[in-house]
Each structure stands twice: as structure tokens, then as C-alpha cells.
Design an enzyme around this catalytic site. Structure first.
Site, PDB file in Angstrom:
ATOM      1  N   CYS A  36       0.850  -1.191   0.000  1.00 37.16           N
ATOM      2  CA  CYS A  36       0.000   0.000   0.000  1.00 37.16           C
ATOM      3  C   CYS A  36       0.888   1.244   0.000  1.00 37.16           C
ATOM      4  O   CYS A  36       1.951   1.258   0.610  1.00 37.16           O
ATOM      5  CB  CYS A  36      -0.940   0.105   1.188  1.00 37.16           C
ATOM      6  SG  CYS A  36      -2.043  -1.284   1.366  1.00 37.16           S
ATOM      7  N   ARG A  84       3.780  -0.081  -4.928  1.00 36.80           N
ATOM      8  CA  ARG A  84       3.619  -0.651  -3.581  1.00 36.80           C
ATOM      9  C   ARG A  84       2.351  -1.482  -3.441  1.00 36.80           C
ATOM     10  O   ARG A  84       2.153  -2.171  -2.437  1.00 36.80           O
ATOM     11  CB  ARG A  84       3.592   0.475  -2.538  1.00 36.80           C
ATOM     12  CG  ARG A  84       4.845   1.318  -2.519  1.00 36.80           C
ATOM     13  CD  ARG A  84       4.729   2.381  -1.472  1.00 36.80           C
ATOM     14  NE  ARG A  84       4.602   1.800  -0.153  1.00 36.80           N
ATOM     15  CZ  ARG A  84       5.619   1.413   0.606  1.00 36.80           C
ATOM     16  NH1 ARG A  84       6.850   1.575   0.176  1.00 36.80           N
ATOM     17  NH2 ARG A  84       5.416   0.883   1.786  1.00 36.80           N
ATOM     18  N   GLU A  87      17.026 -17.273  -9.700  1.00 34.28           N
ATOM     19  CA  GLU A  87      16.581 -15.913  -9.975  1.00 34.28           C
ATOM     20  C   GLU A  87      15.913 -15.821 -11.357  1.00 34.28           C
ATOM     21  O   GLU A  87      14.889 -15.151 -11.524  1.00 34.28           O
ATOM     22  CB  GLU A  87      17.786 -14.954  -9.856  1.00 34.28           C
ATOM     23  CG  GLU A  87      17.545 -13.512 -10.251  1.00 34.28           C
ATOM     24  CD  GLU A  87      16.488 -12.794  -9.413  1.00 34.28           C
ATOM     25  OE1 GLU A  87      16.012 -13.340  -8.402  1.00 34.28           O
ATOM     26  OE2 GLU A  87      16.113 -11.683  -9.813  1.00 34.28           O
ATOM     27  N   LYS A 102      12.084 -14.585 -11.943  1.00 35.62           N
ATOM     28  CA  LYS A 102      11.741 -13.470 -12.830  1.00 35.62           C
ATOM     29  C   LYS A 102      10.650 -13.880 -13.796  1.00 35.62           C
ATOM     30  O   LYS A 102       9.697 -13.143 -14.039  1.00 35.62           O
ATOM     31  CB  LYS A 102      12.945 -13.005 -13.654  1.00 35.62           C
ATOM     32  CG  LYS A 102      13.986 -12.100 -13.085  1.00 35.62           C
ATOM     33  CD  LYS A 102      13.573 -10.761 -12.610  1.00 35.62           C
ATOM     34  CE  LYS A 102      12.932 -10.834 -11.261  1.00 35.62           C
ATOM     35  NZ  LYS A 102      13.776 -10.621 -10.090  1.00 35.62           N
ATOM     36  N   ASN A 111      -1.440   2.135   5.761  1.00 31.28           N
ATOM     37  CA  ASN A 111      -0.619   1.068   5.182  1.00 31.28           C
ATOM     38  C   ASN A 111      -0.158   0.191   6.339  1.00 31.28           C
ATOM     39  O   ASN A 111       0.562   0.671   7.216  1.00 31.28           O
ATOM     40  CB  ASN A 111       0.588   1.699   4.456  1.00 31.28           C
ATOM     41  CG  ASN A 111       1.651   0.674   4.099  1.00 31.28           C
ATOM     42  OD1 ASN A 111       1.346  -0.498   3.919  1.00 31.28           O
ATOM     43  ND2 ASN A 111       2.883   1.119   4.005  1.00 31.28           N
ATOM     44  N   GLY A 112      -0.601  -1.050   6.351  1.00 28.91           N
ATOM     45  CA  GLY A 112      -0.194  -1.948   7.439  1.00 28.91           C
ATOM     46  C   GLY A 112      -1.333  -2.883   7.811  1.00 28.91           C
ATOM     47  O   GLY A 112      -2.274  -3.068   7.037  1.00 28.91           O
ATOM     48  N   HIS A 122      17.946 -36.398  -9.979  1.00 29.61           N
ATOM     49  CA  HIS A 122      17.299 -36.856  -8.735  1.00 29.61           C
ATOM     50  C   HIS A 122      15.798 -36.578  -8.755  1.00 29.61           C
ATOM     51  O   HIS A 122      15.161 -36.532  -7.714  1.00 29.61           O
ATOM     52  CB  HIS A 122      17.971 -36.188  -7.532  1.00 29.61           C
ATOM     53  CG  HIS A 122      19.419 -36.542  -7.425  1.00 29.61           C
ATOM     54  ND1 HIS A 122      19.855 -37.779  -7.027  1.00 29.61           N
ATOM     55  CD2 HIS A 122      20.532 -35.837  -7.737  1.00 29.61           C
ATOM     56  CE1 HIS A 122      21.178 -37.819  -7.058  1.00 29.61           C
ATOM     57  NE2 HIS A 122      21.605 -36.652  -7.498  1.00 29.61           N
ATOM     58  N   LYS A 168       5.799  -4.136  -4.545  1.00 26.83           N
ATOM     59  CA  LYS A 168       7.251  -3.952  -4.524  1.00 26.83           C
ATOM     60  C   LYS A 168       7.820  -4.121  -3.124  1.00 26.83           C
ATOM     61  O   LYS A 168       8.885  -4.672  -2.931  1.00 26.83           O
ATOM     62  CB  LYS A 168       7.562  -2.558  -5.068  1.00 26.83           C
ATOM     63  CG  LYS A 168       9.033  -2.235  -5.160  1.00 26.83           C
ATOM     64  CD  LYS A 168       9.656  -2.958  -6.316  1.00 26.83           C
ATOM     65  CE  LYS A 168      11.143  -2.740  -6.421  1.00 26.83           C
ATOM     66  NZ  LYS A 168      11.794  -3.797  -7.197  1.00 26.83           N
ATOM     67  N   GLU A 228       7.173 -14.481 -11.932  1.00 28.21           N
ATOM     68  CA  GLU A 228       6.458 -13.348 -11.342  1.00 28.21           C
ATOM     69  C   GLU A 228       5.896 -12.381 -12.372  1.00 28.21           C
ATOM     70  O   GLU A 228       4.876 -11.752 -12.122  1.00 28.21           O
ATOM     71  CB  GLU A 228       7.301 -12.613 -10.293  1.00 28.21           C
ATOM     72  CG  GLU A 228       8.433 -11.795 -10.801  1.00 28.21           C
ATOM     73  CD  GLU A 228       9.150 -11.052  -9.672  1.00 28.21           C
ATOM     74  OE1 GLU A 228       8.517 -10.575  -8.738  1.00 28.21           O
ATOM     75  OE2 GLU A 228      10.394 -10.947  -9.759  1.00 28.21           O
ATOM     76  N   TRP A 284      -2.795  -2.740  -1.587  1.00 28.29           N
ATOM     77  CA  TRP A 284      -2.506  -4.171  -1.762  1.00 28.29           C
ATOM     78  C   TRP A 284      -3.270  -4.837  -0.628  1.00 28.29           C
ATOM     79  O   TRP A 284      -2.914  -4.707   0.545  1.00 28.29           O
ATOM     80  CB  TRP A 284      -1.013  -4.419  -1.642  1.00 28.29           C
ATOM     81  CG  TRP A 284      -0.603  -5.828  -1.967  1.00 28.29           C
ATOM     82  CD1 TRP A 284      -0.274  -6.327  -3.186  1.00 28.29           C
ATOM     83  CD2 TRP A 284      -0.459  -6.919  -1.048  1.00 28.29           C
ATOM     84  NE1 TRP A 284       0.061  -7.656  -3.091  1.00 28.29           N
ATOM     85  CE2 TRP A 284      -0.046  -8.047  -1.791  1.00 28.29           C
ATOM     86  CE3 TRP A 284      -0.643  -7.062   0.327  1.00 28.29           C
ATOM     87  CZ2 TRP A 284       0.181  -9.288  -1.201  1.00 28.29           C
ATOM     88  CZ3 TRP A 284      -0.419  -8.304   0.904  1.00 28.29           C
ATOM     89  CH2 TRP A 284      -0.011  -9.401   0.137  1.00 28.29           C
TER      90      TRP A 284
HETATM   91  O1  M6R Z   1      12.925  -5.077  -0.866  1.00 32.26           O
HETATM   92  P1  M6R Z   1      13.451  -6.478  -0.682  1.00 32.26           P
HETATM   93  O2  M6R Z   1      14.714  -6.688  -1.421  1.00 32.26           O
HETATM   94  O3  M6R Z   1      13.583  -6.851   0.750  1.00 32.26           O
HETATM   95  O4  M6R Z   1      12.353  -7.397  -1.320  1.00 32.26           O
HETATM   96  C1  M6R Z   1      12.448  -8.786  -1.255  1.00 32.26           C
HETATM   97  C2  M6R Z   1      11.487  -9.451  -2.203  1.00 32.26           C
HETATM   98  O5  M6R Z   1      10.175  -9.105  -1.887  1.00 32.26           O
HETATM   99  C3  M6R Z   1      11.759  -9.076  -3.664  1.00 32.26           C
HETATM  100  O6  M6R Z   1      13.071  -9.362  -4.032  1.00 32.26           O
HETATM  101  C4  M6R Z   1      10.792  -9.828  -4.593  1.00 32.26           C
HETATM  102  O7  M6R Z   1      11.074 -11.190  -4.571  1.00 32.26           O
HETATM  103  C5  M6R Z   1      10.882  -9.282  -6.018  1.00 32.26           C
HETATM  104  N1  M6R Z   1       9.567  -9.082  -6.560  1.00 32.26           N
HETATM  105  C6  M6R Z   1      11.592 -10.178  -6.946  1.00 32.26           C
HETATM  106  O8  M6R Z   1      11.675  -9.664  -8.236  1.00 32.26           O
END
Ligand code: M6R
Length: 614
Positions: free
Chosen positions: A2, A27, A487, A491, A100-101, A510, A609, A494, A74
Site C-alpha cells: 500500500c 507498492r 533468480e 523473474k 498502510n499496514g 534426482h 514492490k 512473477e 494491496w
Molecule cells: O525489498 P526487498 O529486497 O527486501 O524485497 C524482497 C522481495 O520481496 C523481492 O526481491 C521480490 O522477490 C521481487 N519481486 C523479486 O523480483
């Protein structure tokens, strides 16, 4: 999660709040709302959907007013719909809040309020909070600021709130615990936001509230902060912001993600600028220099992080153990905080976080500190909660990362962690002078090599075209490039919603090898210096089961070229630095596939984010 924005001053609040919400949309973006106060009436508009939808819907209300608050959501409590969107009114209609929270004990408070005839339109915890504030105002006969303070002492949870009272047209009350809140201080005007981006073109002066602080932001008055628990006065530290407008705009790119991918050569250079002095054979990092004994004498380093930052932590594990010979454990912050870990004052905990606000990582830090560990933060956002909570730290200096999918945060985190590992290796005498020098000079060449790796963009786009309709993908790597495989898979899933898994290449046999058939694209990192021959064998195993192979190889490779369906070359570098290059084509690949599938690249579904809830 949020984003919150507020304005009080002499300008029209609507355009400021809307633009601010657009900048904070990373956010959370499942619904949005705005409340404007014109001195007599509060005009409120809110809707499920994006800030753009809110802009349209707001045509139905009067947009007058020099006081306004807005929210991009969010969802935590209550599905995303118009009613659950913020802002929320109190029952009298006099108070309006954005939040926000999460208020964890909202149900018991709600019941108590219902017993006193309060009614609720939404399913949110926030509507409960605003009515609790109103109830305190009534029963205690206090003004808004005091009522907010008393109410917050009754709630359990996390919040960054902004609330105003129709009867007090010259003030907004703000408070923070666990979620970020910045106040922009202008001439006869104030801005409130989850980060500084909504007000950067108006003022460079910002106050970041600490946890358990609140402020009455009142026109014509200086800001005074108070501790929510005991009402003690706190003195605001007005920071001068370094951010500029260009950094938070798309600058001609279609998406922030693409802009951020292309920013990596510059971002990596900014990360080591002033720290890496190759010609003098020095790495200078104040946070390490001042605490070198703690690192060198540490029993072990524990790295905590989430998501992409956790992957950077895994790369760091290889670098620290390989170069500095210090034992490292890498933990998901969310698991670490709840598993009663053994931590001593001989441990160093490194917390990695782009946003510096991730709730689980923050909680892991607090736990480690309680148990006596020394905490070192690696964050991108200056002044963030994790940066402040750490005993020492190093910023990545990547510049604002707005696309939800982390890209430049990953490579700059690896750069910082490499600098630290090299520095410790030198300090511990693990390196000869010439080996150290070789690393430093090679690290300096990385931005140019990333630039070169980015030139594969057109080729990557053609590969994306071939595999864009896949339903599953595998990513394989070994050694330093195993975390890059994880990673790459993250990517893809997501932003394009294709199921993808990363594995250490040798683990295939395995279990996962059972998945291989002619429909399965397998992205393999097969660079020259990373267990090359072994990976070639793994490729052969896939090929003999008819899997499609897309290999990331070192320039000039011959062997893998003969086996793979597609190869993408990256420049040669030291093995430990390859993740900085091998990750580039995988980022581009996910980007192009997501665009081809018409996915919302910068704001993928269900994500935000900054994950400020656990
Ligand atoms: O702000 P942070 O690096 O702590 O965030 C961690 C994860 O939420 C963040 O890396 C998330 O996995 C991304 N969307 C990946 O692209």
C-alpha cells in the site's frame, strides 16, 4: 504494501495526490482512493483498480481542496473492491483515514465498537481504526492528535497512517509503526508519503518518522514529533534528499523494468564508485572498516533476505566462503525469525533488502540484535527501516527501483557483497596481492561487460518469441550460477505467470529429469569457468530426452553450441563475477515473454514492490 500520500498547503491537492499515487503504485495496485477537503466538505472517491481508474472515477466529485489524502492498496483484510478501498470515513463522517499496514487485533476492537452502535461498511481493519479514534475523541473529549495517540496504544500491528478531521481543517495527523512514512517539508506546505517520490519536485527536505512516532502536520507550525507510547517529544531530523525526478520516470522506455535492466552498467559503477580503488589496491567501505574485527573474528556470517535479495545472498555465500573462507548460512528471513535459531554475539548477520522495508527481514534483524549478533544491512533505499535498524551497513546506490521485478537491485547487491568478501579475504590474508589486484581490476570491467551482455537483447527477443507460450520452464546452473538459475525462474514466473523452477544442474537426475520432454524449455547457464564439462554432461542428458536447450555461454563457446537449440553469449570474466553477466539475458528474456503475453510487466498481479506485511 500500500502507498499513502497526503498534502496540505496552498496548492490544489488533487493533482499532487494523484501523481503521488501513480509513483507509489509499485507498492500495491488493486484499488485506489482519494479524499479532498475544500474547507466545508470532504469529497471522496475510491475504486477497485489502478490509479488511472481512480482518476476517471474522480470526475464524479468536486476536485477542489488544498488538503487531500490518497491511497493505493494491496489488500490484506477484505477483498479488493470499491468499499474496502481507502480512504475510510468514521461513523460521524468527520474523520477520514488512509493506512498502510495491518491492525492485528481489529476484530476484538470492532466487536467492542459494534456494542457501542458503531456500524461498518467495509471488511477492513482500517475502518475499525478510524472509528476507534472517533470513539476516543468522544469519550475522552480530546482533539484529533491525542485521540490518535490513545487509539494507537490500544492496537497491535503495523501502520503508517494519515488522518484528518473535518473540524480541524489545517492539520493532518500521521503516525508510524513498521510501515514507512516520510513528511516533505515545503514553504507553507507539507507532503506525506510512503517514500519521497511523490514530493521530490516540490521539496528536497524530508523527515522520516521512526517507529512509534507520530506528528501533527499543521499549517503555519513547525513539525513536532511525539513518541506514541509515552508522549515524549522527539526532535525531527530534516534530511536533504538526493533523489531527482529523472530517476523515478521511465525516460523513454516502455516499462520501468526495461529501464532498470539497462541502467545496470551505471548502477554497478555507482555501487563501487569511491569504494573500489583498483589502482591503489584498496577497497574502502566505512561500514566494514569500522567493524572489521567483528567480521574477521565472526564464527559465521548469517545472511537473511527474501526473494531476489535472498538469491543475491546465495551468490554471496559462494563468494564469502570461496574467497574469504568465512562460513556462511543463508536463510529466508521468514523462516529464520520463527525457528528459534541459535545466534550468538560471535555471529554477524547481513540483511539484504532493496526496499529496506521487508517485514520479515526487519523482524529477523530485531531477533538477531536481541541475541547479541552484529547486524550489517545491505539496502538500496536510503534511510529505510532496515538501514536504520542495522548496526552498520552499505547502500547499493542502484537508484530507485520501481518495477516490481527486481533487476538492478540484484546485480548491485552482488557487487556490494563481492566488495565486502574481497575486503575480508584481503584482511584475513587469504589473497596474494596479485590475486587481489586481478579481482579489483576485473570488477572494474564489469559495467562494460554488462553493456555488452545487453547487446544480446534482439537475440533474446527471438528466443522469447519461440517459448512465450510454454507452460513450464526449467532453469539450471551450478556453483555461482545456481542462484542465478533460481533468480531466472523467479523473474519468469512473477511477471509472465509461467511456471518455472530453478535447480542445481546436477540435481536433475534426482527427480526433475522426469519432466523433460519435447515441450520443456530448459535454460542452462553453461559458462566456461563454472564446472563447464559437468554442465555439458547435464545438457547431454536433457538433449537425449528431447528437451529444448537454451544455453547462456561464454563468448566463443563451441561445444555447447553444437548441443543447444539456442545459445546466448556473455563476455568472459572471473567465475565469481559471472552472475553479474549471466543474469542479464535471463532478465531480458522474462521481460520480453511478459510483454508478448500482454502481462503487466511493472505491476504483476498479486504482487507489491515492498512487502511490509509478513
Ligand atoms: O525489498 P526487498 O529486497 O527486501 O524485497 C524482497 C522481495 O520481496 C523481492 O526481491 C521480490 O522477490 C521481487 N519481486 C523479486 O523480483
Amino acid at each position: 504494501m500500500c502507498g499513502i500520500v497526503g498534502y496540505i498547503g496552498h496548492r490544489d491537492a488533487f493533482p499532487i495526490v494523484i501523481k503521488g499515487l501513480q509513483r507509489l503504485e509499485y507498492r500495491g495496485y488493486d484499488s485506489a482512493g482519494i479524499a479532498l477537503f475544500d474547507g466545508n466538505n470532504i469529497n471522496l472517491s475510491k475504486t477497485k483498480g489502478k490509479v488511472e481508474d481512480l482518476k476517471d472515477k474522480s470526475k464524479e466529485i468536486s476536485l477542489a481542496g488544498t488538503l487531500g489524502i490518497g491511497h493505493t492498496r494491496w489488500a490484506t483484510h477484505g477483498v479488493p473492491n470499491d468499499v474496502n478501498s481507502h480512504p475510510h470515513y468514521s461513523n460521524s463522517g468527520d474523520l477520514v483515514i488512509i493506512h498502510n499496514g495491518i491492525i492485528e487485533n481489529y476484530e476484538s476492537i470492532k466487536k467492542a465498537l459494534q456494542n457501542r452502535d458503531y456500524t461498518f461498511k467495509s471488511d477492513t481493519d482500517t475502518e475499525v481504526l478510524v472509528n476507534l479514534i472517533e470513539e476516543v475523541q468522544k469519550t475522552e473529549g480530546v482533539k484529533l492528535g491525542k485521540a490518535v495517540q490513545i487509539a494507537l496504544n490500544q492496537v497491535v500491528g503495523a501502520y503508517a497512517i494519515a488522518v484528518f478531521d473535518k473540524k480541524k481543517p489545517d492539520e493532518i495527523v500521521v503516525a508510524k509503526l513498521g510501515s514507512p512514512l516520510a513528511i516533505g517539508v515545503g514553504e507553507d506546505e507539507f507532503f506525506i508519503a510512503s517514500d519521497a517520490s511523490p514530493f521530490i519536485e516540490f521539496t528536497n527536505n524530508a523527515i522520516y518518522l521512526e517507529d512509534e512516532e507520530m506528528a501533527i502536520v499543521r499549517l503555519g507550525k513547525e513539525i513536532k514529533l511525539r513518541k506514541i507510547k509515552n508522549d515524549a517529544v522527539a526532535y525531527p531530523n530534516i534530511l536533504e534528499l538526493q533523489m531527482n525526478l529523472e530517476e523515478i520516470e521511465k525516460g523513454g522506455y516502455d516499462h520501468f523494468m526495461l529501464k532498470e535492466i539497462y541502467e545496470q552498467p551505471r548502477a554497478i559503477m555507482d555501487t563501487y564508485r569511491g569504494r573500489l580503488l583498483a589502482d591503489q589496491g584498496i577497497i574502502r567501505m566505512a561500514g566494514i572498516d569500522q567493524n572489521i574485527e567483528k567480521f574477521v573474528n565472526a564464527n559465521r556470517i548469517i545472511i537473511v533476505a527474501c526473494g531476489t535479495s535472498w538469491h543475491a545472498g546465495l551468490v554471496a555465500e559462494y563468494i564469502f566462503e570461496d574467497l574469504a573462507r568465512i562460513p556462511v548460512e543463508v536463510e529466508y528471513a521468514s523462516e529464520f525469525r520463527y525457528r528459534n535459531p541459535v545466534i550468538t554475539d560471535k555471529d554477524v548477520l547481513i540483511a539484504i533488502s532493496q526496499s529496506g522495508e521487508t517485514a520479515d527481514t526487519l523482524a529477523a534483524i530485531k531477533l538477531a540484535k536481541e541475541k547479541g549478533a552484529f547486524v550489517f544491512g545491505v539496502c538500496n533505499v536510503v534511510g529505510s527501516s532496515i538501514a536504520r535498524e542495522s548496526d552498520a551497513g552499505a547502500y547499493t546506490h542502484a537508484g530507485p527501483e520501481i518495477g516490481v521485478a527486481s533487476t538492478k537491485a540484484f546485480t548491485t547487491q552482488i557487487t556490494v557483497l563481492t566488495l565486502i568478501a574481497l575486503k575480508l579475504a584481503k584482511e584475513k590474508g587469504e589473497f596474494s596481492g596479485s590475486k587481489f589486484h586481478e579481482y579489483l581490476t576485473e570488477l572494474e570491467t564489469i559495467p562494460a561487460k554488462v553493456e555488452k551482455a545487453l547487446k544480446s537483447n534482439d537475440l533474446v527477443e527471438t528466443v522469447a518469441e519461440v517459448y512465450k507460450d510454454s507452460t513450464n520452464c526449467l532453469y539450471l546452473g551450478r556453483g555461482y550460477n545456481f542462484p542465478v538459475a533460481l533468480e531466472g525462474a523467479l523473474k519468469l514466473k512473477e511477471i509472465s505467470y509461467i511456471h518455472a523452477e530453478g535447480y542445481p544442474a546436477a540435481e536433475m537426475k534426482h527427480g526433475p529429469i522426469a519432466l523433460i520432454d519435447e515441450q520443456m524449455p530448459v535454460f542452462v547457464i553453461a559458462t566456461k569457468k563454472g564446472h563447464y564439462e559437468k554442465v555439458v554432461s547435464n545438457i547431454q542428458e536433457i538433449k537425449s530426452r528431447k528437451g529444448k536447450i537454451i544455453a547462456i555461454v561464454t563468448e566463443g563457446d563451441v561445444q555447447v553450441k553444437e548441443l543447444a537449440d539456442h545459445v546466448i553469449e556473455i563476455p568472459e570474466t572471473l567465475e565469481s563475477l559471472t552472475p553479474l553477466l549471466t543474469t542479464i539475458p535471463l532478465q531480458l528474456l522474462s521481460y520480453h515473454i511478459a510483454v508478448m503475453r500482454n502481462c503487466n510487466v511493472d505491476q504483476p498481479r498479486n504482487l507489491a514492490k515492498s512487502v511490509t506485511v509478513e
